[in-house]
Write a protein that holds these residues in place. Sequence first.
Motif, PDB file in Angstrom:
ATOM      1  N   ARG A 245       0.869  -1.182   0.000  1.00 51.44           N
ATOM      2  CA  ARG A 245       0.000   0.000   0.000  1.00 51.44           C
ATOM      3  C   ARG A 245       0.909   1.237   0.000  1.00 51.44           C
ATOM      4  NH1 ARG A 245      -5.432  -2.075  -0.171  1.00 51.44           N
ATOM      5  NH2 ARG A 245      -6.222  -0.258   0.956  1.00 51.44           N
ATOM      6  N   SER A 246       0.955   1.908  -1.122  1.00 52.97           N
ATOM      7  CA  SER A 246       1.834   3.062  -1.272  1.00 52.97           C
ATOM      8  C   SER A 246       1.267   4.279  -0.538  1.00 52.97           C
ATOM      9  CB  SER A 246       1.999   3.400  -2.753  1.00 52.97           C
ATOM     10  OG  SER A 246       2.704   4.604  -2.914  1.00 52.97           O
TER      11      SER A 246
ATOM     12  N   ASP B 165       1.269   7.337  -1.371  1.00 57.26           N
ATOM     13  CA  ASP B 165       0.629   8.314  -2.251  1.00 57.26           C
ATOM     14  C   ASP B 165      -0.455   7.678  -3.131  1.00 57.26           C
ATOM     15  OD1 ASP B 165       2.214   6.832  -3.912  1.00 57.26           O
ATOM     16  OD2 ASP B 165       3.179   8.548  -4.895  1.00 57.26           O
ATOM     17  N   SER B 166      -0.987   6.539  -2.710  1.00 58.82           N
ATOM     18  CA  SER B 166      -2.021   5.850  -3.495  1.00 58.82           C
ATOM     19  C   SER B 166      -3.395   6.450  -3.231  1.00 58.82           C
ATOM     20  CB  SER B 166      -2.025   4.360  -3.167  1.00 58.82           C
ATOM     21  OG  SER B 166      -2.293   4.155  -1.800  1.00 58.82           O
ATOM     22  N   HIS B 167      -4.361   6.049  -4.060  1.00 53.77           N
ATOM     23  CA  HIS B 167      -5.755   6.476  -3.878  1.00 53.77           C
ATOM     24  C   HIS B 167      -6.658   5.270  -4.108  1.00 53.77           C
ATOM     25  CE1 HIS B 167      -6.328   6.487  -8.265  1.00 53.77           C
ATOM     26  NE2 HIS B 167      -5.145   7.071  -8.332  1.00 53.77           N
TER      27      HIS B 167
ATOM     28  N   ASP C  58      -6.413   2.790  -6.966  1.00 50.57           N
ATOM     29  CA  ASP C  58      -5.259   1.905  -7.073  1.00 50.57           C
ATOM     30  C   ASP C  58      -5.512   0.522  -6.492  1.00 50.57           C
ATOM     31  OD1 ASP C  58      -3.663   3.870  -8.259  1.00 50.57           O
ATOM     32  OD2 ASP C  58      -3.075   4.691  -6.309  1.00 50.57           O
ATOM     33  N   TYR C  59      -6.610   0.350  -5.789  1.00 49.52           N
ATOM     34  CA  TYR C  59      -6.850  -0.907  -5.082  1.00 49.52           C
ATOM     35  C   TYR C  59      -8.047  -1.681  -5.622  1.00 49.52           C
ATOM     36  CZ  TYR C  59      -3.365   1.131  -2.075  1.00 49.52           C
ATOM     37  OH  TYR C  59      -2.201   1.690  -1.623  1.00 49.52           O
TER      38      TYR C  59
ATOM     39  N   GLN D 219      -7.256  -6.299  -6.816  1.00 48.02           N
ATOM     40  CA  GLN D 219      -6.031  -5.599  -6.427  1.00 48.02           C
ATOM     41  C   GLN D 219      -4.818  -6.070  -7.220  1.00 48.02           C
ATOM     42  OE1 GLN D 219      -5.641  -5.063  -1.974  1.00 48.02           O
ATOM     43  NE2 GLN D 219      -7.616  -6.116  -2.020  1.00 48.02           N
TER      44      GLN D 219
END
Length: 280
Positions: free
Chosen positions: A16-17, A19-21, A24-25, A235
Motif C-alpha cells: 500500500r503506497s 501516495d495511493s488512492h 489503485d486498489y 487488487q
Amino acid sequence: MKMLTYQDVLNILPDRSPDSHKGDYGKILLLCGSRGFTGAATLAAMGALRSGSGLVYLGVPESIYAIEAVKLTEPVVFPLPDQCGKLSADALVQLGDILPRMDAVLIGPGLGISEGTSQIVQYVLKEAKCPVVLDADGISMAASHKDILRERTSATVLTPHAGEFSRLTGTMPADRVSDAKDAARDMNVIMVLKGHETVITDGKCCYINNTGNPGMAVGGSGDVLAGVIVSLLGQGVDPLQAAACGVWLHGAAGDVCAESIGQYGMLPGDMLNVLPRLLK
C-alpha cells in the motif's frame, strides 16, 4: 501440493503506497442478492471491503435495493431491473456500460436461479475481460455452459462445495485433489473445492488449506470468502494466489473467532471484523 503460511500470505499481498488512492486498489463489481437473500449480497460486499478493495460496486435487484442501501454505507449500491425478486435480462443494458470499467467481478451469492440470472451469468462470462469469481447460484447456472468457461481468456475462479462440484462434473468428489485438478483443467478455471482442507488448483499447481474450523459451517460464510477472493483479484494478485490467500485468510479469521468466542455461536459477521487484523 503446497500449504501457505501466514508469512507467505503477507508476502503475496500487494503493498500500500503512501501516495495511493482508492482507484489503485481495484474497482470490483458484485452481482448478488435476491428477494429473501439480501444477507448474501451484504456479506460478500463487506468481505471485499474488509480485504482492501478500493471501490466496490454492488448491483442488486431493484426490489431489494432499499434494503441493501440501508444495510450498506461503504459500497456503491445500485439497483438493476428485476423480475419476481431476481435480476432480469433487462439489466444487461446497464451492465454493458459498467463491466468494461471493472478490475474483477463476483457473481452468484444469493442470486437465485431464473432465466434472467442465467442470461446475466452467461453475459458476464462472455464479455468480462477481467477475472470473474463464480459462487453459489452462479456455479449452478454455469454448469450448463462449460463451453463458455473453456473459451474465456481471463481467469475464472469457481468456489463450489461438494454438492455444487457434483452439479458441475456429474459426480461427487472422491479423491478431492485429483478430481479438483481434473475439473480445473477440463473447464479452464481455478477450482476452489471447499470443505475440510479446501483444495485450490488451476489443474497444475495445487494448494491445500490448513486454516478454518467447523464453526464456519454456517450460512453466509461462503459469501464472505467469495468477497475476499474477488477483492484480491481486483487488487492485481495472481489469480491462483488470490484464491489460495483468500481461502487462508477466511479460515484464519474463523480460527480467531473460534478461539475468542467459540465455534457454536460464531457468525460470518464476526469473521468480517477479524479480517482487518490479519491484513497488516
